[in-house]
Each structure stands twice: as C-alpha cells, then as structure tokens.
Design a protein around this motif. Structure first.
Motif, PDB file in Angstrom:
ATOM      1  N   ASN A 139       0.489  -1.546   0.403  1.00 43.15           N
ATOM      2  CA  ASN A 139      -0.187   0.087  -0.047  1.00 43.15           C
ATOM      3  C   ASN A 139       0.856   1.139  -0.420  1.00 43.15           C
ATOM      4  O   ASN A 139       1.742   1.014   0.712  1.00 43.15           O
ATOM      5  N   VAL A 140      -0.099   2.490  -0.370  1.00 43.30           N
ATOM      6  CA  VAL A 140       0.788   3.673  -0.345  1.00 43.30           C
ATOM      7  C   VAL A 140       0.003   4.593   0.540  1.00 43.30           C
ATOM      8  O   VAL A 140      -1.042   4.800   1.141  1.00 43.30           O
ATOM      9  N   THR A 141       0.620   5.425   1.412  1.00 46.92           N
ATOM     10  CA  THR A 141      -0.134   6.445   2.550  1.00 46.92           C
ATOM     11  C   THR A 141      -0.742   7.685   1.774  1.00 46.92           C
ATOM     12  O   THR A 141      -0.154   7.660   0.177  1.00 46.92           O
ATOM     13  N   SER A 142      -1.469   7.849   2.561  1.00 45.96           N
ATOM     14  CA  SER A 142      -1.558   9.628   1.028  1.00 45.96           C
ATOM     15  C   SER A 142      -1.430  10.622   1.528  1.00 45.96           C
ATOM     16  O   SER A 142      -1.063  10.808   0.275  1.00 45.96           O
ATOM     17  N   SER A 143      -0.262  10.675   2.041  1.00 45.88           N
ATOM     18  CA  SER A 143       1.094  11.589   1.577  1.00 45.88           C
ATOM     19  C   SER A 143       1.414  11.151   0.802  1.00 45.88           C
ATOM     20  O   SER A 143       1.807  12.136  -0.581  1.00 45.88           O
ATOM     21  N   VAL A 144       1.901  10.198   0.510  1.00 46.01           N
ATOM     22  CA  VAL A 144       2.690  10.066  -0.869  1.00 46.01           C
ATOM     23  C   VAL A 144       1.443   9.402  -1.879  1.00 46.01           C
ATOM     24  O   VAL A 144       2.393  10.304  -3.382  1.00 46.01           O
ATOM     25  N   LEU A 145       0.470   9.640  -1.954  1.00 42.92           N
ATOM     26  CA  LEU A 145      -0.478  10.281  -3.286  1.00 42.92           C
ATOM     27  C   LEU A 145      -0.615  11.026  -3.266  1.00 42.92           C
ATOM     28  O   LEU A 145      -0.866  11.276  -4.523  1.00 42.92           O
TER      29      LEU A 145
ATOM     30  N   GLY B 117       0.907  -5.959   5.082  1.00 42.67           N
ATOM     31  CA  GLY B 117       1.850  -6.172   3.991  1.00 42.67           C
ATOM     32  C   GLY B 117       2.878  -5.136   4.112  1.00 42.67           C
ATOM     33  O   GLY B 117       3.382  -5.252   5.988  1.00 42.67           O
ATOM     34  N   ARG B 118       3.760  -4.400   3.112  1.00 42.76           N
ATOM     35  CA  ARG B 118       4.021  -3.415   3.138  1.00 42.76           C
ATOM     36  C   ARG B 118       3.679  -1.868   3.039  1.00 42.76           C
ATOM     37  O   ARG B 118       2.641  -2.225   2.120  1.00 42.76           O
ATOM     38  N   LEU B 119       4.269  -1.301   3.256  1.00 40.25           N
ATOM     39  CA  LEU B 119       3.972  -0.004   2.728  1.00 40.25           C
ATOM     40  C   LEU B 119       4.778   1.136   2.343  1.00 40.25           C
ATOM     41  O   LEU B 119       5.557   0.679   3.134  1.00 40.25           O
ATOM     42  N   ILE B 120       4.094   1.931   1.494  1.00 44.47           N
ATOM     43  CA  ILE B 120       5.320   2.954   0.858  1.00 44.47           C
ATOM     44  C   ILE B 120       4.866   4.179   1.363  1.00 44.47           C
ATOM     45  O   ILE B 120       3.702   4.281   1.607  1.00 44.47           O
ATOM     46  N   ALA B 121       5.967   5.011   2.133  1.00 42.08           N
ATOM     47  CA  ALA B 121       5.335   5.793   3.296  1.00 42.08           C
ATOM     48  C   ALA B 121       6.853   7.213   3.116  1.00 42.08           C
ATOM     49  O   ALA B 121       7.830   7.068   2.536  1.00 42.08           O
ATOM     50  N   LEU B 122       6.571   8.330   3.570  1.00 45.34           N
ATOM     51  CA  LEU B 122       7.126   9.259   3.165  1.00 45.34           C
ATOM     52  C   LEU B 122       8.433   9.118   4.592  1.00 45.34           C
ATOM     53  O   LEU B 122       7.924   8.038   5.694  1.00 45.34           O
ATOM     54  N   ALA B 123       9.643   9.088   4.358  1.00 44.48           N
ATOM     55  CA  ALA B 123      10.445   9.464   5.578  1.00 44.48           C
ATOM     56  C   ALA B 123       9.972   9.641   7.102  1.00 44.48           C
ATOM     57  O   ALA B 123      10.304  10.050   7.998  1.00 44.48           O
ATOM     58  N   GLU B 124       9.732  10.569   6.321  1.00 43.10           N
ATOM     59  CA  GLU B 124       8.676  12.225   7.880  1.00 43.10           C
ATOM     60  C   GLU B 124       8.155  11.540   8.931  1.00 43.10           C
ATOM     61  O   GLU B 124       7.526  11.393  10.009  1.00 43.10           O
ATOM     62  N   GLU B 125       7.247  10.895   7.513  1.00 39.86           N
ATOM     63  CA  GLU B 125       6.086   9.854   8.180  1.00 39.86           C
ATOM     64  C   GLU B 125       5.997   8.756   9.135  1.00 39.86           C
ATOM     65  O   GLU B 125       5.615   8.857   9.623  1.00 39.86           O
ATOM     66  N   ALA B 126       6.930   7.841   9.420  1.00 40.69           N
ATOM     67  CA  ALA B 126       7.616   6.519   9.811  1.00 40.69           C
ATOM     68  C   ALA B 126       8.043   7.617  10.940  1.00 40.69           C
ATOM     69  O   ALA B 126       8.361   6.780  12.064  1.00 40.69           O
ATOM     70  N   MET B 127       9.328   8.747  10.560  1.00 46.42           N
ATOM     71  CA  MET B 127       9.417   9.248  12.204  1.00 46.42           C
ATOM     72  C   MET B 127       8.419   9.786  13.008  1.00 46.42           C
ATOM     73  O   MET B 127       8.439   9.615  14.518  1.00 46.42           O
ATOM     74  N   ALA B 128       7.583  10.482  12.366  1.00 48.41           N
ATOM     75  CA  ALA B 128       6.020  11.488  12.975  1.00 48.41           C
ATOM     76  C   ALA B 128       5.681   9.695  14.121  1.00 48.41           C
ATOM     77  O   ALA B 128       4.758   9.909  14.667  1.00 48.41           O
ATOM     78  N   SER B 129       5.281   9.143  13.037  1.00 53.66           N
ATOM     79  CA  SER B 129       4.713   7.309  13.299  1.00 53.66           C
ATOM     80  C   SER B 129       5.451   7.005  14.644  1.00 53.66           C
ATOM     81  O   SER B 129       4.575   6.430  15.847  1.00 53.66           O
ATOM     82  N   LYS B 130       6.770   7.265  14.858  1.00 55.32           N
ATOM     83  CA  LYS B 130       7.368   6.473  15.896  1.00 55.32           C
ATOM     84  C   LYS B 130       7.479   7.569  17.008  1.00 55.32           C
ATOM     85  O   LYS B 130       7.295   6.900  18.541  1.00 55.32           O
TER      86      LYS B 130
END
Length: 878
Positions: free
Chosen positions: A38-44, A99-112
């Motif tokens: 999947n891809v996140t809304s920010s990527v789209l 499964g797997r998710l394509i996201a922006l790097a900063e989204e991953a940081m914000a998620s943590k």
C-alpha cells in the motif's frame, strides 16, 4: 493529534477524485494493493501527474518485486531510472498489518513519535455488556422495520461493509450514510452503541453529530444528546452553549454517559479553531476526573492531544492547560508525570519543552525519581538560554520549586555551563537557598563550589556572587565564609564604581563574624586606601550588630578595638578618614568595659590635640552609645558634649567673586560646624541620654541643655540650619519616647515641641511621643490639646497636600491607641470615634495608608470592642 501510518484503501475513481492522481496512477495503486503493498495518503498527494514520484511508482519493476520490496530496493529503482535526485522527500518501506507500506520518511518518524494511540480508538469509552436503562434493548427501530425484514436487507456482508465504512472511509458523507443504515441493522444494542460512540471521535463535526443522533435512537438521554449536538454546531456561540450544558450534565451523569461526553469533548477540542473555545473546552475537562481515574488511556490521549495543540497554539492555551493539569494532578500526579516526561523526550522545540517542564513541575505529588529527571531537564534547558527571556524566567521559577533537588542538580551540571550563563545560575542558586530549607551537607558542597568558582570566575560571575546572599548563608561552613570574605576585600580595589564598592560592603556585612579576621588583616596590611577604609567600616558594622558571646569572639573583638585605637595617635592624613569608625568599633556590645573607657580617654586626648579633627568627635559620639561604658566615663563624655553644644558657632558668610569663568559664589569658613559638628554633638548627646549607664539626674541635665538650645531656636536667638533643627527635635522626641524618660521631663519636651506644631516633622514626632503609655495629668491634657489642634489642621487649606494629610492622620491614629486621649472618658471616646471618622474620610480622599491605619487599630487593645466592630463593618464596605 494522533498519527496513524496506514495505506489508502479506495477504488481508482475515488483515488482520482480525492488526490488528483492520474487514472494510470490510481490503477497502479490498486494493483500494488493486490500485491500487499500500500501507499500512504501523503505519498499519493505528491504523486501528481508528471512528477518524479509518479514515475517511480509506475516503474514496472516495482510491481514485479512487490513481494520483496525494501528501502534499499526502492532506492535502487529510483537510481536506475535517474529519479533519485528528483525526489523531493525520501521514501521508506515499512511493515504493516496488510503487508508493506510505502511512506514518506518523515511519516515514519512521526509515527514513532506517536507510538501510543492519542485520540481515535483509545479515546472511545468501552460500552459495557450491561447497558444503562436509558439505552433500550431492541436491535431495530420499533414500528419502522421488523427483524425479519431487517435481516433480509442487512446481510452479514452488508453489515461488515457498513462497519468498515464507518471506521475507514475517507469520505464523511459515506461515514454518515453508513451510520444511518447501521441504525436499522439487526445488531445487538451494545455493538451498535460501540460503533456509534466511536463516531464521536471523528474529525468531521457532521459525523459526530450523526453519531449523537444514532445514540439518541438507542435511548440516550435527550437532554444530553441536545447538548452533544450543540458541540458540533457550525456557530461558535452554539458550541459554547453546548459546552456549558455538557459540563453541567457531567456532574450527575453515570460513567458511560461521562465517557460519551468526554469523547465528544476531546473530538471537539481536536478540531476547534477558536482559541477562546479551546480554552473553555480544556478548562471543562476536570469535570471528567472519574473517567480519567478509571481509564488511563483517556489521560494518555488527552496529553498527546494537548501537546499537539501546544505546538501551534502555545501562547493561546498554555494558561488553560496549566490550570487543567494542576487540577488533574491532585489525584493523578504520578501517571501525568510519567506521560509528560515521555512527551518532553519527544519534543524538540525549546519553548514547548520549557512549558512541558513547567507543566510537570506544577503537579503537586510528583514521584522523586521523575522530580530529579525533570530538574535535570530544566537545568539543561536553561544552560544556554538568556535569563532575560520570559520563557526562561518562567522555567527558572518552576525549577526553584524543586528546592534542594534543584540545588544539587545545578551543582552537578555547573561544570558544563558556559561563562555567560554562570551569573544566571548563581542568582538562581541564591534565590533557592535563601527561600528553601537546605541540608547542611548540600550547603557545604555549595560553599565549596563558591570557593572554587571565585578562584577562576570572570567579572560578571564574581559580581553575581557578590550581589547574592549565598556567601552569608548561616549554613555555610565558617571557613568557607571566611575565604569568601577575604576574596571580596582583597579585590575591592579592582572595582572603582561606587555601586560595586557599596555591594562589597553589604556582602561583607552580611557575612558577619567570619569576615572579621580577613577584614582585620586588610586593615593592617592592605596597600589600598579603599580596602582599608572598607575594612574598618565593615568591622564597625559587624561588631556593633553581632550577638556572638563566646570568649574567643570577645577576645578577637578586643584585639581589633585595641589595634584600631592605635590609629588615634597616627596623625597622618591617610588615617584621618578611618578615625570615625574607631568609635563604632569600640561601641560594640562585646567590647570590654576597660577598652571602652580607654577609647573615651584616647579619643578625647586626640581631639584636644587636633580640635579641627571632626572624625574624632564622630568617634566619641559613637562610643557614647556603648552598653559597656562606665557611668562615670559617660558623665565625663556627656559633659564634654554639652560644653560643645553650648559653644559659640562661627558665622557663615558668602560672597560673589568674579573669575575668568564667570561669577563664583564663595561660602565662608564655618560650614563644617553646621554640616558635621552640630549634628555629631546632638547625636552623641542622644546616645548618652538613652544609654542604660546614664543616671536619671544626668539624663535630666542633658534634656535641660537640649531644651535650652531648642528654646533659643524657637525664639530665633540662634540659627543652626533646618536640618539640624529637625535633628534636635527628633532627638528630643526619641528621648521622650524612651521608657527611662521621667514623666515630667516628657511633658517638658512635649510642650517645647508643641510650639512648632505647624511643621509636619514635629507632628510626626509628637504622634510617636503620644504612643507612650503616660496617664499623668499633664501628659493627658497635652494629648487632648494636641489632638484637637491636629483635627483642626486637617481642615485648613495649608495642609491639603496628600503627604501632609497622611502625616496628620498617622499622628492621630497613634494618639487613638492611647488608653485615654482626654481625662474625661466620654470626651476621650468622642475624640477616638472622630479620629476613626477622619481616617475613613481619608480613604475617600485616596490618602495612602489610611486603610492600613484603620486595620492597625483593630489589633489595639485600647480600642473599645463596639468601635472595632464599627471599623470592621465600614472597612467591609469600602
């Protein structure tokens, strides 16, 4: 707000309409979903037609290798297509439940940073199996659709789809439609209620309102539903009224209803834009204290939500948040401390971190381990922050509240503090140590710290220590205070500015007896005049005020006094300015009687040799107040001063003299007689008259001579200048106020001063004299006369100035404290009541201090109880 890292699950047409991507990109997104990527809304949102990100996602290899997609593989594909440099924001591949998710790097940081749920699911109250009676038990709306009909329409697949739409649809209209249809679905009431309550946490106010409508269909209290709907109204005033209703209903609601109201309140707070209403929402939250106590997840989500809001609205809501946490902290101090400490670790913005530190420090019962860590964070935050900054000032005030913990924390980290910030921390330590109880071992460490820092500190830090009260803290070991005093006096010549010299004097006086040895050494050995003069001056102050009575201290004082008396025979101009302080040292309460007698003898002999040496006269005036002066020596010294008082003074003349620079006014000789000689003699006689060694007979002799001088002045036979005239009046008043003054002598003084009652300073003096409890006939008659005159003066135009009226009222208030103002008790009571009326009139005329004077009368035993009640009642109305 909460941040959930998840993919977008929408058909191609909705992806195109919602995100503006191309049809080709929408198809690829669904194809990737089929391959469990999947891809996140920010990527789209960034994968717009023609963008480098779109080209990367449309790469055929991406779909082929979807099953093994990683960060590294994604970067390789971008590099192979020449797109690595064109991507604005780096991408990452993370694991998800699907499964797997394509996201922006900063989204991953914000998620943590937001690992714990903030609002969303955890903010929803759990509906218990046993629903309250207000929520009905039927699964379909009565009278509208039967169970069989409902079951035929709402298949299990359809119900599952509607639930999914409520929970995952990005379109508010779809969520609303799903809620409306679920109201008719054949589901158990508790399951329906859970879904509808979850809708109250929605970001859309329309969805929240629909959730309330759905709960209303289950039988939730109508009044409560109306209040909750108002919270989702489009008009701010309606939301404000709704909040007031909810806060009122929360007091008597059950736990489920409180949980529903809290969920709605938090959702409204999350989306509210009005700062005023945000503050009101925050301040309403203490009403839900029971829910917070029973559901820790609510507390966690509230903290996360408020931190997110503070990021953009710190100035707007900080006061309300502080008030809220002080209230919640009364019962939830420990969990709140843990939550806030976690948030502090995540926050980077200095202002927000400082506020969160202030917030956690405001909790009333903070665990000791968290208290220590918070103090460390505060000190670290302040280490390179200017103390002129308002936020830094607030943070330092919060740090003070940790008391001894703050002291040890600052001492631990001081070695890493930059030089410009050292004065700030010295002042901070000073403020804490002088207002909090500090253990002796910590004070010993603090003293060692001051000793070490003085050896290497620069000027600004040294001045901060000099200005502080730390160096004189009685808990510091004596040897450390002695070292500090030696350092101060040793470096006094480096600071020529008058205010810094005065600061040094004050600091040495504060240190007290531990400073005597270094001061004595400086007096003997220092090559600098300023240090010698400072040393003898401070020795006089310390010895005169010290209450130390040990034999060792007395021996030290005697040694100092003996050495200083040697200066009398020096005769040099350098020593001359020091001589006035010799008398102050010899007048100390611990100086032996023999040394005092020797001081009078040697000072008089020195004065006889050099009659113009007014410093020696000042020294003699000081010795006259010694409590250890022998009575015979006091009579000898007092007689000497009386002779000087009656000596003829030189004439003072002035003349104009023409010089190249212009006209010069020359003041003739004799000015010192009026500026120094006369006031010194008068002061010396006051000391002698008030001395415990003075006999009644000799005291009356002093009074007679002072009164004779006053008589000459009032009859204009002599002129000694306005300042000296007032000083003489004050001296007579001081003697009259003394309990050792005979009543007849007090009456003489009062009558003499009354001749100049028109002068404001005399009014002030007589007011103090009449406070003395003297019920003699002559004293009471005088009091009656003066009181009536003072009352009359208040109505005269000459005394309409505010300062004059204040002095008159203060004198009358003092008179009112006497047992009797007149011999006749009735007249006395009338005058006392009239004084009270005049004081209340003073309040109406905005006379400063009139109200305080009335409050003072309430504590006086001589004021009758009915009059006290009258004063209290009238004060309550002004």
């Amino acid at each position: 707000m909460a941040f959930d890292l998840k993919g977008v699950l929408l058909p191609p047409d909705q992806l195109v309409s919602r995100f503006g991507v191309s049809n080709r990109m929408a198809v690829r997104a669904n194809a990737l979903m089929a391959a469990r990527v999947n891809v996140t809304s920010s990527v789209l949102e960034l994968a717009l037609p023609g963008s480098a990100l779109e080209k990367l996602l449309l790469t055929p290899e991406l779909l082929d290798k979807a099953g093994t997609l990683t960060d590294g593989l994604l970067k390789e594909l971008a590099a192979a297509r020449g797109l690595a440099g064109a991507l604005d924001i780096p991408l990452v591949v993370v694991d998800s439940q699907d499964g797997r998710l394509i996201a922006l790097a900063e989204e991953a940081m914000a998620s943590k940073a937001c690992e714990k749920p903030r609002t969303g699911e955890a903010a929803i109250p759990q509906v218990p199996p046993a629903l309250p009676a207000r929520i009905q038990t039927q699964s379909v709306l009565p009278g509208i659709m039967g169970s069989a009909e409902s079951s035929s329409i709402f298949t299990p697949a359809e119900v599952a789809r509607l639930k999914l739409a409520v929970l995952t649809s990005v379109d508010p209209a779809q969520r609303i439609e799903a809620l409306r249809r679920l109201a008719y679905a054949p589901l158990p009431p508790d399951e329906k209620a859970s879904i509808f309550v979850k809708a109250l946490a929605d970001d859309s106010s329309d969805v929240r309102k629909e959730g309330v409508n759905a709960l209303s269909s289950l039988g939730l209290n109508t009044t409560l539903c109306d209040a909750l709907r108002s919270l989702s109204a489009p008009v701010e005033k309606q939301r404000e009224v709704g909040l007031q209703k909810v806060a009122h209903l929360a007091k008597d609601a059950n736990r489920l209803e409180q949980g529903i109201m809290l969920a709605m309140t938090l959702s409204t707070l999350r989306t509210e834009k009005s700062p005023a209403l945000q503050r009101s929402l925050i301040l309403s939250l203490p009403e839900f204290m029971p829910v917070f106590e029973e559901n820790p997840e609510f507390l966690a989500n509230l903290t996360h939500l408020l931190v997110d809001m503070l990021v953009v609205g710190l100035d707007a809501i900080s006061t309300a948040v502080l008030t809220l946490y002080r209230s919640l902290g009364e019962k939830l101090s420990e969990p709140l401390g843990v939550l806030l400490h976690e948030e502090i670790d995540r926050v980077e913005d200095r202002r927000l971190k400082a506020f969160l530190l202030i917030l956690v420090s405001a909790l009333p019962k903070l665990p000791p381990d968290i208290q220590g860590r918070i103090a460390q964070e505060m000190a670290k935050n302040l280490a390179d922050w200017s103390d002129s900054n308002l936020d830094a000032h607030r943070l330092s005030n919060a740090l003070k509240g940790f008391g001894q913990v703050a002291v040890t924390t600052i001492l631990d980290m001081f070695s890493s503090v930059q030089e410009p910030q050292m004065p700030f921390f010295v002042r901070l330590l000073d403020s804490i140590c002088m207002s909090e109880k500090i253990e002796s071992k910590v004070l010993g460490r603090l003293g060692a710290f001051l000793v070490d820092i003085l050896k290497t500190a620069r000027k600004a830090t040294r001045l901060a220590i000099l200005e502080s009260r730390l160096c004189a803290h009685p808990g510091l070991p004596v040897e450390q205070r002695t070292f500090i005093a030696a350092d101060f006096i040793r470096n006094a010549h480096d600071y020529r500015f008058e205010h810094i010299v005065e600061m040094t004097r004050i600091a040495l006086d504060r240190i007290g007896p531990p400073a005597i040895d270094p001061l004595y050494k400086a007096l003997q050995d220092s090559p600098y005049e300023i240090e010698r003069e400072m040393a003898i001056s401070c020795l006089g102050n310390i010895i005169a005020s010290s209450t130390e009575v040990s034999d060792e201290f007395r021996a030290t004082v005697d040694k100092v006094a003996k050495s200083c008396l040697g200066l009398v025979d020096d005769g040099s101009e350098q020593v001359k300015p020091l001589l006035r302080h010799v008398g102050r040292i010899c007048a100390g309460p611990t100086v032996p009687t023999a040394r005092v007698a020797e001081a009078v003898t040697r000072l008089r002999a020195g004065f006889k040799r050099d009659g113009a040496n007014l410093e020696l006269l000042e020294a003699l005036a000081h010795v006259a107040r010694s409590p250890n002066i022998p009575p015979a020596i006091l009579v000898e010294l007092g007689s000497f001063l009386i002779d000087l008082l009656n000596a003829e003074l030189p004439q003072v003349f002035s003349r104009e003299k023409q010089t190249p620079e212009g006209t010069l006014l020359e003041i003739g000789g004799g000015t010192e007689a009026y500026s120094t000689f006369v006031p010194t003699v008068i002061t010396g006689l006051e000391h002698a008259a008030l001395s415990s060694a003075c006999s009644d007979m000799f005291r009356e002799r002093i009074i007679s001579n002072l009164l004779a001088k006053w008589e000459e002045i009032t009859e204009y036979k002599i002129v000694i200048g306005p300042r000296n005239t007032i000083l003489l009046a004050q001296t007579l008043g001081s003697i009259a106020c003394s309990l050792s003054c005979p009543p007849h002598a007090r009456i003489k003084i009062t009558r003499a001063l009354k001749k100049r009652l028109v002068h404001i300073p005399i009014i002030e003096i007589l007011g103090k004299v009449f406070m003395v409890q003297d019920d003699s006939q002559g004293g009471t008659e005088l009091c009656t006369e003066v009181t009536k005159e003072l009352v009359e003066m208040l109505s005269l135009q000459d005394y309409r100035e505010v300062e004059d009226r204040e002095t008159l009222l203060r004198a009358l208030a003092r008179v009112a404290t006497r047992p009797r103002i007149a011999h006749d008790r009735g007249e006395s009571d009338v005058l006392r009541r009239h004084i009270v009326d005049l004081l209340f009139q003073g309040i109406g005329d905005n006379i400063i201090g009139a109200k305080d004077l009335l409050r003072g009368l309430l504590s006086c035993d001589n004021i009758p109880k009915p009059l006290k009640k009258n004063i209290k009642d009238r004060l309550a109305r002004v």
